[in-house]
Write a protein that holds these residues in place. Structure first.
Motif, PDB file in Angstrom:
ATOM      1  N   VAL A 153       0.841  -1.206   0.000  1.00 10.28           N
ATOM      2  CA  VAL A 153       0.000   0.000   0.000  1.00 10.28           C
ATOM      3  C   VAL A 153       0.874   1.253   0.000  1.00 10.28           C
ATOM      4  O   VAL A 153       0.615   2.220  -0.729  1.00 10.28           O
ATOM      5  CB  VAL A 153      -0.945  -0.005   1.210  1.00 10.28           C
ATOM      6  CG1 VAL A 153      -1.651   1.344   1.359  1.00 10.28           C
ATOM      7  CG2 VAL A 153      -1.984  -1.113   1.068  1.00 10.28           C
ATOM      8  N   ASP A 154       1.935   1.251   0.817  1.00 13.33           N
ATOM      9  CA  ASP A 154       2.839   2.410   0.862  1.00 13.33           C
ATOM     10  C   ASP A 154       3.532   2.613  -0.486  1.00 13.33           C
ATOM     11  O   ASP A 154       3.666   3.745  -0.968  1.00 13.33           O
ATOM     12  CB  ASP A 154       3.891   2.215   1.957  1.00 13.33           C
ATOM     13  CG  ASP A 154       3.283   2.244   3.355  1.00 13.33           C
ATOM     14  OD1 ASP A 154       2.142   2.728   3.483  1.00 13.33           O
ATOM     15  OD2 ASP A 154       3.935   1.757   4.305  1.00 13.33           O
ATOM     16  N   TYR A 155       3.968   1.516  -1.086  1.00 10.32           N
ATOM     17  CA  TYR A 155       4.695   1.587  -2.358  1.00 10.32           C
ATOM     18  C   TYR A 155       3.789   2.103  -3.481  1.00 10.32           C
ATOM     19  O   TYR A 155       4.212   2.865  -4.344  1.00 10.32           O
ATOM     20  CB  TYR A 155       5.224   0.192  -2.709  1.00 10.32           C
ATOM     21  CG  TYR A 155       6.377   0.174  -3.684  1.00 10.32           C
ATOM     22  CD1 TYR A 155       7.687   0.079  -3.245  1.00 10.32           C
ATOM     23  CD2 TYR A 155       6.157   0.249  -5.062  1.00 10.32           C
ATOM     24  CE1 TYR A 155       8.757   0.068  -4.136  1.00 10.32           C
ATOM     25  CE2 TYR A 155       7.207   0.236  -5.961  1.00 10.32           C
ATOM     26  CZ  TYR A 155       8.505   0.142  -5.488  1.00 10.32           C
ATOM     27  OH  TYR A 155       9.547   0.124  -6.380  1.00 10.32           O
ATOM     28  N   GLN A 156       2.542   1.658  -3.471  1.00 14.88           N
ATOM     29  CA  GLN A 156       1.594   2.029  -4.530  1.00 14.88           C
ATOM     30  C   GLN A 156       0.570   3.044  -4.024  1.00 14.88           C
ATOM     31  O   GLN A 156      -0.590   3.028  -4.457  1.00 14.88           O
ATOM     32  CB  GLN A 156       0.867   0.764  -5.043  1.00 14.88           C
ATOM     33  CG  GLN A 156       1.769  -0.320  -5.597  1.00 14.88           C
ATOM     34  CD  GLN A 156       2.348   0.051  -6.958  1.00 14.88           C
ATOM     35  OE1 GLN A 156       2.193   1.175  -7.427  1.00 14.88           O
ATOM     36  NE2 GLN A 156       3.002  -0.900  -7.604  1.00 14.88           N
ATOM     37  N   HIS A 157       0.981   3.928  -3.144  1.00 15.53           N
ATOM     38  CA  HIS A 157       0.052   4.851  -2.486  1.00 15.53           C
ATOM     39  C   HIS A 157      -0.829   5.607  -3.475  1.00 15.53           C
ATOM     40  O   HIS A 157      -2.060   5.647  -3.326  1.00 15.53           O
ATOM     41  CB  HIS A 157       0.840   5.844  -1.619  1.00 15.53           C
ATOM     42  CG  HIS A 157      -0.024   6.854  -0.934  1.00 15.53           C
ATOM     43  ND1 HIS A 157      -0.432   8.033  -1.546  1.00 15.53           N
ATOM     44  CD2 HIS A 157      -0.580   6.864   0.306  1.00 15.53           C
ATOM     45  CE1 HIS A 157      -1.195   8.714  -0.720  1.00 15.53           C
ATOM     46  NE2 HIS A 157      -1.303   8.034   0.415  1.00 15.53           N
ATOM     47  N   ASP A 158      -0.240   6.205  -4.497  1.00 11.16           N
ATOM     48  CA  ASP A 158      -1.011   7.034  -5.434  1.00 11.16           C
ATOM     49  C   ASP A 158      -2.065   6.202  -6.165  1.00 11.16           C
ATOM     50  O   ASP A 158      -3.172   6.681  -6.430  1.00 11.16           O
ATOM     51  CB  ASP A 158      -0.078   7.696  -6.450  1.00 11.16           C
ATOM     52  CG  ASP A 158       0.819   8.740  -5.795  1.00 11.16           C
ATOM     53  OD1 ASP A 158       0.555   9.095  -4.623  1.00 11.16           O
ATOM     54  OD2 ASP A 158       1.795   9.185  -6.433  1.00 11.16           O
ATOM     55  N   PHE A 189       1.820  -6.255  -9.035  1.00  8.39           N
ATOM     56  CA  PHE A 189       3.229  -6.453  -9.375  1.00  8.39           C
ATOM     57  C   PHE A 189       3.411  -6.443 -10.886  1.00  8.39           C
ATOM     58  O   PHE A 189       2.680  -7.117 -11.616  1.00  8.39           O
ATOM     59  CB  PHE A 189       3.741  -7.780  -8.809  1.00  8.39           C
ATOM     60  CG  PHE A 189       3.851  -7.779  -7.316  1.00  8.39           C
ATOM     61  CD1 PHE A 189       5.060  -7.524  -6.691  1.00  8.39           C
ATOM     62  CD2 PHE A 189       2.739  -8.025  -6.520  1.00  8.39           C
ATOM     63  CE1 PHE A 189       5.169  -7.514  -5.311  1.00  8.39           C
ATOM     64  CE2 PHE A 189       2.829  -8.012  -5.133  1.00  8.39           C
ATOM     65  CZ  PHE A 189       4.047  -7.756  -4.531  1.00  8.39           C
ATOM     66  N   SER A 190       4.388  -5.680 -11.359  1.00 10.88           N
ATOM     67  CA  SER A 190       4.708  -5.671 -12.782  1.00 10.88           C
ATOM     68  C   SER A 190       6.106  -5.113 -12.971  1.00 10.88           C
ATOM     69  O   SER A 190       6.611  -4.366 -12.138  1.00 10.88           O
ATOM     70  CB  SER A 190       3.695  -4.830 -13.571  1.00 10.88           C
ATOM     71  OG  SER A 190       3.804  -3.467 -13.224  1.00 10.88           O
ATOM     72  N   GLU A 191       6.729  -5.496 -14.092  1.00  7.35           N
ATOM     73  CA  GLU A 191       8.046  -4.967 -14.437  1.00  7.35           C
ATOM     74  C   GLU A 191       7.880  -3.533 -14.939  1.00  7.35           C
ATOM     75  O   GLU A 191       6.775  -3.018 -15.060  1.00  7.35           O
ATOM     76  CB  GLU A 191       8.685  -5.823 -15.537  1.00  7.35           C
ATOM     77  CG  GLU A 191       8.906  -7.276 -15.127  1.00  7.35           C
ATOM     78  CD  GLU A 191      10.077  -7.448 -14.183  1.00  7.35           C
ATOM     79  OE1 GLU A 191      10.822  -6.465 -13.992  1.00  7.35           O
ATOM     80  OE2 GLU A 191      10.258  -8.543 -13.649  1.00  7.35           O
ATOM     81  N   MET A 199       6.716  -2.662  -9.858  1.00  4.54           N
ATOM     82  CA  MET A 199       7.002  -3.243  -8.545  1.00  4.54           C
ATOM     83  C   MET A 199       7.205  -4.745  -8.689  1.00  4.54           C
ATOM     84  O   MET A 199       6.386  -5.427  -9.317  1.00  4.54           O
ATOM     85  CB  MET A 199       5.838  -2.956  -7.585  1.00  4.54           C
ATOM     86  CG  MET A 199       6.036  -3.462  -6.165  1.00  4.54           C
ATOM     87  SD  MET A 199       4.643  -3.022  -5.088  1.00  4.54           S
ATOM     88  CE  MET A 199       3.392  -4.190  -5.661  1.00  4.54           C
ATOM     89  N   VAL A 200       8.293  -5.238  -8.152  1.00  6.53           N
ATOM     90  CA  VAL A 200       8.567  -6.673  -8.175  1.00  6.53           C
ATOM     91  C   VAL A 200       8.685  -7.158  -6.733  1.00  6.53           C
ATOM     92  O   VAL A 200       8.741  -6.365  -5.790  1.00  6.53           O
ATOM     93  CB  VAL A 200       9.857  -6.992  -8.967  1.00  6.53           C
ATOM     94  CG1 VAL A 200       9.671  -6.678 -10.437  1.00  6.53           C
ATOM     95  CG2 VAL A 200      11.052  -6.231  -8.410  1.00  6.53           C
ATOM     96  N   VAL A 256       8.208   3.437 -15.661  1.00  6.95           N
ATOM     97  CA  VAL A 256       6.746   3.265 -15.700  1.00  6.95           C
ATOM     98  C   VAL A 256       6.451   1.778 -15.796  1.00  6.95           C
ATOM     99  O   VAL A 256       7.246   1.004 -16.318  1.00  6.95           O
ATOM    100  CB  VAL A 256       6.100   4.014 -16.898  1.00  6.95           C
ATOM    101  CG1 VAL A 256       6.250   5.497 -16.734  1.00  6.95           C
ATOM    102  CG2 VAL A 256       6.710   3.551 -18.214  1.00  6.95           C
ATOM    103  N   SER A 257       5.294   1.354 -15.303  1.00  6.32           N
ATOM    104  CA  SER A 257       4.959  -0.073 -15.275  1.00  6.32           C
ATOM    105  C   SER A 257       4.555  -0.564 -16.655  1.00  6.32           C
ATOM    106  O   SER A 257       4.054   0.195 -17.497  1.00  6.32           O
ATOM    107  CB  SER A 257       3.816  -0.330 -14.288  1.00  6.32           C
ATOM    108  OG  SER A 257       2.597   0.164 -14.802  1.00  6.32           O
TER     109      SER A 257
END
Length: 469
Positions: free
Chosen positions: A340-345, A396-398, A358-359, A408-409
């Motif tokens: 949640v913190d990593y993907q806050h926005d 999760f994605s590269e 994010m991996v 960018v993901s």
């Protein structure tokens, strides 16, 4: 020449608690509850606390797992553990899968007037269909399998007769052996109009030209105007190439529910993460076994000592189990909070363009857990947000860099690519090279081979196959 020598290796042996924790982390809530039930059944020293408060006040005090010390010969226990409250299980927000595809067909088969033998053949055929509703096996192989696997003697004609019956079922097109047959089965249910008649002729006599988009050949051979061809193709494009996809067969039970492991709310500009309370029973040691330990404390009898050793072993197992449940909760909570913190926005509004690359390694570094632990947490877990229910794997994605050097993901790139294709002129669809240019205009640095790969993953055909009249 053989050599002998000693080699010193350092190995790490997992403790029973670590093993328990690893196994429990992998389980979603519903399977965890089943696992707890199994532990209650298999460990005779454990009881589930089902007493009311008044009953508890009157009952003799028994053994508490939380106060047990491994080196105590006769530990001083209290009645019950304090690791979970007695709150009732809340009403979960759940979502259901649709009726099983196979189940639906079997139900329709039950309405047909068939002999027991015919029903068995038809039922086997239904079980032989792929998830998308096709029969992709030869009739010969079905006949052989019926004989060897089901001990049912039949012939090709009977199998074909039963297949024709199945092809009359809903959804239309089910039981087809290829795409052409699937579309023909569907369009024959349509009202016979000139455009439908033309569509049937196209599928029956000019299918290869149609799939290759050689429209001029079709118009010439069928003596059709461009308007007539467009009207016929419009009818074909409304058909469903994957009839089995209308019904989800990923579960055998009708309306089987999935309970989210996490809930995320957005209130007053804050993201609030919680884990739904689930019905973990309060665990206590059965009074009978507690008595065995108490008696053994002042006894030298061998049998009682052996019984006490057995009970102690089972109590150790119960302690590890309860502690593993606690550690599972802490591990899942820490991991989800890091996501949640990593993907806050992204979690604020659910806009895919805000989903950062994010991996597993990223979350492992934030939490201090091993990558393998993060993988176990993510597997088969779901979160309920204010914009929908998602599998944790979804986040999760590269990633690749854009023109500004920002990462960018791949999901954002695919969304941009899909928008390019959606907005193109279908009379002159973009080639992959042109899509590279369009993505560059949007600020994404993507190679042609990457465009081709993402296009395939999105199920977008090549430019020639996207062309319309």
């Amino acid at each position: 020449m053989l050599k002998q020598g000693l080699e010193l290796k350092q190995t790490q042996k997992l403790s029973p608690l670590q093993i328990q924790t690893i196994k429990l982390i992998e389980l979603p809530i519903q399977e965890l509850e089943q696992r707890i039930r199994k532990e209650l059944e298999e460990n005779p020293v454990l009881d589930e606390d089902v007493q009311s408060e008044s009953e508890e006040d009157q009952a003799p005090r028994e053994v508490s797992l939380s106060e047990y010390k491994e080196d105590d010969s006769i530990p001083g226990y209290r009645l019950r553990s304090d690791n979970y409250s007695k709150d009732e299980r809340p009403q979960y927000n759940t979502f259901s899968v649709k009726e099983s595809f196979t189940q639906s067909l079997q139900e329709q088969l039950g309405y047909r007037s068939l002999s027991e033998h015919q029903y068995a053949v038809a039922s086997f055929l239904i079980g032989s269909l792929d998830d998308d509703g096709y029969l992709r096996r030869s009739i010969d192989s079905v006949v052989d399998d019926l004989s060897f696997r089901a001990n049912i003697e039949t012939d090709e004609q009977e199998v074909l007769d039963m297949l024709k019956i199945i092809q009359e079922f809903d959804p239309a097109g089910v039981g087809a052996r290829d795409l052409r047959e699937c579309l023909l089965l569907q369009i024959r249910h349509c009202k016979k109009t000139p455009e439908v008649e033309n569509a049937i002729r196209i599928l029956r006599d000019h299918f290869n030209e149609f799939t290759s988009k050689h429209f001029q050949k079709i118009m010439t051979r069928m003596n059709l105007s461009e308007a007539e061809l467009k009207a016929a193709i419009a009818k074909i494009l409304k058909l469903n190439p994957s009839p089995g996809g209308q019904i989800d067969d990923s579960y055998t039970d009708q309306a089987q529910q999935i309970v989210p492991d996490f809930q995320l709310e957005y209130k007053d500009g804050e993201l609030l993460l919680s884990m739904p309370r689930f019905s973990v029973p309060e665990l206590r040691v059965n009074r009978k076994y507690a008595d065995i330990l108490m008696e053994a404390s002042n006894s030298s009898e061998r049998e009682k000592k052996e019984a006490a050793a057995f009970v102690k072993k089972k109590i150790d197992s119960a302690k590890w189990f309860v502690e593993a449940i606690k550690q599972r909760h802490n591990t899942l909570s820490s991991t989800m909070q890091a996501i949640v913190d990593y993907q806050h926005d992204y979690f604020v509004d659910g806009d895919e363009s805000h989903l950062k690359p994010m991996v597993l390694k990223d979350i492992a570094e934030k939490t201090g857990f091993d990558i393998s632990t993060i993988s176990r947490v993510v597997n088969s877990k779901y979160i309920e947000t204010h914009f929908g229910i998602y599998s944790l794997k979804y986040f999760f994605s590269e990633g690749l860099e854009n023109q500004d050097g920002e990462e960018v993901s791949t999901r954002e790139l695919k969304k941009a690519l899909q928008e390019c294709v959606d907005n193109e002129d279908k009379h002159k669809p973009y080639t992959d090279d042109e899509l590279v240019d369009k993505m560059t205009e949007k600020g994404y640095k993507v190679a042609r081979r990457t465009i081709a790969k993402y296009r395939d993953q999105l199920g977008i055909p090549k430019a020639r196959l996207r062309k319309e009249l």
